[in-house]
Design an enzyme around this catalytic site. Structure first.
Site, short mmCIF file in Angstrom:
data_model
loop_
_atom_site.label_atom_id
_atom_site.label_comp_id
_atom_site.label_asym_id
_atom_site.label_seq_id
_atom_site.Cartn_x
_atom_site.Cartn_y
_atom_site.Cartn_z
N SER A 154 0.42 12.65 1.66
CA SER A 154 0.93 13.81 2.79
C SER A 154 2.20 13.98 2.58
O SER A 154 2.87 13.45 1.86
CB SER A 154 0.41 13.12 3.95
OG SER A 154 1.37 12.13 4.50
N TYR A 167 4.25 3.88 8.03
CA TYR A 167 3.47 4.91 7.28
C TYR A 167 4.20 5.54 6.49
O TYR A 167 3.34 5.51 5.13
CB TYR A 167 3.01 5.79 8.36
CG TYR A 167 1.96 6.79 7.86
CD1 TYR A 167 0.71 6.51 7.67
CD2 TYR A 167 2.31 8.09 7.76
CE1 TYR A 167 -0.41 7.42 7.23
CE2 TYR A 167 1.20 9.22 7.11
CZ TYR A 167 -0.01 8.78 6.81
OH TYR A 167 -0.87 9.70 6.69
#
Length: 284
Positions: A154, A167
């Protein structure tokens, strides 16, 4: 192998028949879309995630189209469970031809509130699980000189985000892992790629139950993950190493596959490259 125009210009030809795909994080989101579409194109699909109820929902979608998925609830933070998952897949469905490293964990907290357990869990799911899954399937792919490893990333893989230290660390690691491995793997005819949704999708942390509780207007802000699945079928078949280590837009590529079929010119696919990676000389 490379994709030829004779293989298929539509999904009904089931060009992945006889091939085995293992999809982590297959219970929801992009992983669900990948699993459903891979099965629709004919692959034997194993789906892995911690939440069995969500895996069963994905399985139901596959079974409704005539597929028979292998449902494997597992905690991918545990290397021994990963070994069991891969062994079960190989025993039941055959050697893994396509690995989709999609499992991810996201809990946004300020760095000052980060505890060791949350850090370890996030990194274990976002990068270590991809490493262990790849380690289990890679030797067999290398022996056969055939395979595809698709790593779902992402924007967090190349740009830091607020309250996202753990993350982003995992996703940055995944991108580096994929880019480095791709250089070795292409010598074995194993295509290693990165993929990003390209459009807004449900956050990794959002469960089916949470999504179902949202107002219709809120739900509509997220794309249907199944619309991003056709790209996995293309990448699962393709062995053109010009795509090695590229970060590709799943939504745009899937739309093009649905319009034109799987026999897309690689030059056209490269136009869906998202990110700064360009192939060059090995740095070591």
């Amino acid at each position: 192998m490379t994709i030829s125009a004779t293989e298929s210009s539509n999904t009904s030809a089931r060009p992945l028949a006889g091939r085995t795909a293992l999809v982590t994080g297959g219970g929801r989101g992009v992983g669900r879309g990948a699993a459903v579409c891979l099965a629709r194109y004919g692959a034997k699909v194993a789906i892995v995630a911690r939440t069995e109820s969500e895996l069963n929902t994905t399985a139901g979608m596959i079974e409704a189209k005539g597929g028979r998925p292998l449902v494997l609830p597992a905690d991918l933070r545990v290397p021994d469970r990963i070994r069991e998952v891969v062994a079960r897949t190989q025993q039941t469905l055959g050697p893994v031809d396509i690995l989709v490293n999609n499992a991810a964990m996201l809990k946004k907290v300020p760095f000052e509130e980060m505890d060791d357990a949350l850090w370890r869990d996030t990194v274990d799911v976002n990068i270590n699980a991809a490493y262990y899954c790849t380690r289990e399937v890679y030797p067999d792919m290398a022996r056969r000189e055939d395979g595809a490893i698709i790593n779902v990333s992402s924007s967090a893989g190349y740009r830091g985000s607020f309250w996202g230290t753990a993350y982003c660390t995992g996703k940055f690691g995944l991108e580096g892992f994929a880019q480095a491995l791709a250089q070795e793997a292409k010598k074995k005819n194993i295509l290693v790629t990165l993929a990003v949704p390209g459009v807004p999708t449900k956050p990794t942390s959002m469960t089916d139950a949470h999504y179902d509780s949202l107002e219709k207007q809120q739900q509509q802000q997220y794309a249907d993950p199944v619309t991003m699945g056709d790209a996995f079928c293309f990448l699962g078949l393709c062995r053109d190493m010009r795509l090695a280590a590229r970060r590709l837009d799943l939504h745009a590529l899937s739309e093009r596959v649905r319009r034109q079929g799987l026999a897309l010119p690689i030059e056209e696919v490269l136009s869906y490259h998202r990110g700064s990676y360009e192939p060059g000389r090995d740095i070591l």
